[in-house]
Scaffold this active site. Structure first.
Site, PDB file in Angstrom:
ATOM      1  N   ASP A 141     -12.811   0.800 -20.613  1.00 48.35           N
ATOM      2  CA  ASP A 141     -13.105  -0.147 -21.686  1.00 48.35           C
ATOM      3  C   ASP A 141     -13.436  -1.521 -21.116  1.00 48.35           C
ATOM      4  OD1 ASP A 141     -12.987  -0.978 -24.620  1.00 48.35           O
ATOM      5  OD2 ASP A 141     -11.491  -2.314 -23.739  1.00 48.35           O
TER       6      ASP A 141
ATOM      7  N   ASN B 171       0.840  -1.198   0.000  1.00 53.28           N
ATOM      8  CA  ASN B 171       0.000   0.000   0.000  1.00 53.28           C
ATOM      9  C   ASN B 171       0.885   1.262   0.000  1.00 53.28           C
ATOM     10  OD1 ASN B 171       0.888   0.380   2.634  1.00 53.28           O
ATOM     11  ND2 ASN B 171      -1.002  -0.349   3.580  1.00 53.28           N
TER      12      ASN B 171
END
Lengths: 312, 312, 312
Positions: free
Chosen positions: C216, C27
């Site tokens: 997409d 992270n």
């Protein structure tokens, strides 16, 4: 009709790939891994080699990497720079193609450009119908008879060396049990990788570049364990690809320190392949190479390397 | 000195990137995803835009994408083909750069080439010292006054359209339902993932490890949404894999907070699989598990967790 | 010195994989994701399980993950550390294999090592000829009758628990609301994505190309859900990037069918960004666009699109 840079590139039998270097391409200090660059070099070589060998009628084929000549990393590359990799075919024998690759780093903020690598790769075209069949390579035109003769000499030299290393390889690394600091056993490392679909060509064989990237990763861990500093790839000795590696194999990449000078470390790396499913085939040595690493301080200046100790 | 294709390319202020399309770039039938192509187009645009805006003295900057004009996908591209993406700067206003990108597919086995896309992108240079400051763009030279005038018209047209859509869309979002902070609904999250080749074993089933990684990702987002701090996985309860998940499925991974103590959060995670093509099979629950997360401060020491509220 | 699991590796039937942790494994604060570690654990388990079940004559097989026992994350791991994952087979029943995995973190600069995880995984070997057939597992030799008996107890316990959770969870899902086929609600989809370092420029903002690729992907899932065929992007309407998206944000990408003609589908896609840590900023709409998809048959020829129904 194609004009502009695309048209020019395609007509010259050369190729360029450009890519901006991201955090995944580099170590924590920002130096791009040698393995990332080796993979880009091989990607470009494979495209131009495969394209050339299919410019004739007959069997379709794919260019399989057979050997990479000694490669120097002239300058470090950093995150945020653009790597431009250009490849050109420089010699063809009856069954092999020599590709010359140049890598240029560009800092798009300052405009500074540097040639960071020059590499020579040898490819062999394998038929797609029968991957054990090597097909004939269409000859290229040379700019002069001299350049053809020089190519022939390089071809004969690498052929001889490939024969020799083929004979040598096959020894097994004997594991060492009580590693004292700065001994071989102390930094010795190995990594296992299961060959998945995205490591392979369409025909189920590992891309040479994927193997080289992993070899550099192991060599880098060996070097970092030895000297506990920021380390970068300085050069890679000739790499010979003795045997193909198939999808689904597990490969073991092992590295060990073989030599240190005041300024650099030499690490031998082996790739052994093992088919999980075909147990009868056994484990075989597929690739071998020597990597040279240097140790850097925070300003990217070379640091002395602790000498390799004799012992176990 | 640079000769050959690299030198030529750099001098023209244009760029080409080439990459061979692999299994991960395409769907199960072999068609390259439109998204893969859009990403390559923007990579090339960003490089050339950033390079151009740094060819002057003053602040260094990075080209930030502001708009992509309507783009058509003229021909499909397939795995094994090489995508060549070329980019050129075609217009500059005081604060923006227009980049024209062309994509060409090349089948290196047959030599067939096709222009698959043409795209126009607009970039705005942001200062690296202060990313809220837009810097001035150095002007380009036009081949004719006509080409400059046409560029200006395109610039005015896109500016108008951007203003209009900004009004329609640029506002802060008012969610349909208003989940109260610290309720289950407030942190509840889900993600969908299309199973691609590199998620799978050689035999077309998802690796358990891939599923577990995505489950942890969702659980982590739920935990971070709940307590707005750095969170880490503390443990995972037994995970059972009830049914296999095939390549080409869409999986939905959903997570919701089920329990909080002073020191930790328990998050339930479900994986539901759905075969897009085999409609008769329906959606089925494939995996379930409970993750425990803890909240950490900047020194990696545990922080108290806000209690879970009953409500919606 | 390496003791315990690593030392044992040198003996038989065990495996170790080592990998250096990069920015994408962690992270923003540098803690390696639990999911990254779970994936490495399963990779090692799958290799050793598959290898073991193929050490006999007869059908070749692949080890499919059936269950992971409760796993604790004992210490955090950080970027730049090397994760060593070792796996050993500890029990075999007629149709399943128990694998014990240990994870060790090594700081290669200081030499510090810590056992971070211990996990137990159960695999079932599936025949490659017929993936619905479970093959028999070759037995292992135990160091003592006691270790065999303990293994048997673990086997019985997990078998019981698997049965129980299967009853609770393994059924086909009955969605809360039943959207009718071909309505907007039927194909509507959304995904969340946590912006990691490799999605970003050096300055911590998302590359436009990364956003477009995800847009997409969502549009493609909407299109495939609507018409259950092979679908490809035909065009993308102008895309406007209203606001920057920073590293560490969670973005929600939502798609819904807005129009169908006989030959194509129009899908609207929104990108909403949400800073997990800066709560005052709220969620904002960053990008919007319309994608057009077409439906193809097996020869890549256009198929008619089922009309969009009004309803919920």
């Amino acid at each position: 009709m194609l004009r502009g840079p695309v048209g020019k590139m395609l007509s010259r039998l050369a190729i360029i790939t450009s890519r901006i270097m991201g955090p995944d391409d580099a170590n924590i200090v920002g130096n791009v891994h040698g393995g990332t660059i080796l993979k880009m070099i091989e990607d470009a070589g494979c495209i131009i080699g495969t394209r050339h060998c299919n410019t004739q009628t007959g069997d379709r084929c794919v260019a399989a990497l057979a050997r990479v000549e000694r490669t120097d990393f002239l300058y470090p590359m950093f995150i945020g720079e653009v790597a431009h990799v250009s490849a050109e075919i420089t010699y063809t024998s009856k069954h092999s193609v020599e590709v010359q690759v140049n890598v240029l780093s560009e800092n798009i903020l300052t405009g500074a450009k540097k040639v960071t690598n020059k590499a020579t790769l040898w490819y062999v075209p394998l038929s797609l119908r029968n991957v054990d069949k090597i097909i004939e390579v269409p000859p290229i035109e040379y700019t002069s008879t001299e350049s053809e003769e020089l190519g022939k000499k390089r071809y004969e030299a690498q052929k001889l060396e490939r024969m020799e290393t083929k004979e040598r390889n096959g020894e097994v690394i004997t594991p060492v049990s009580f590693p004292e600091p700065y001994t071989v056993g102390f930094s010795q490392s190995s990594l296992i990788h299961l060959i998945g679909p995205s490591d392979c060509t369409l025909h189920g064989f590992v891309h040479g570049g994927v193997t080289m990237k992993l070899m550099d990763e192991v060599a880098g861990i060996v070097a970092a364990r030895h000297c506990k500093t920021n380390i970068v790839t300085a050069s890679v000795d000739a790499i010979n690809f003795h045997r193909k590696i198939k999808k689904g194999c597990v490969i073991t990449i092992s590295g060990r320190m073989t030599f240190t000078s005041n300024k650099s470390m030499e690490i031998e790396v082996f790739v052994d392949a093992d088919s999980l499913l075909e147990t009868d085939k056994g484990k075989y040595r597929a690739v071998t190479a020597f990597f040279t690493y240097i140790s850097l301080d925070k300003e990217n200046k070379p640091l002395p390397v602790p000498p390799l100790k004799v012992g176990i």
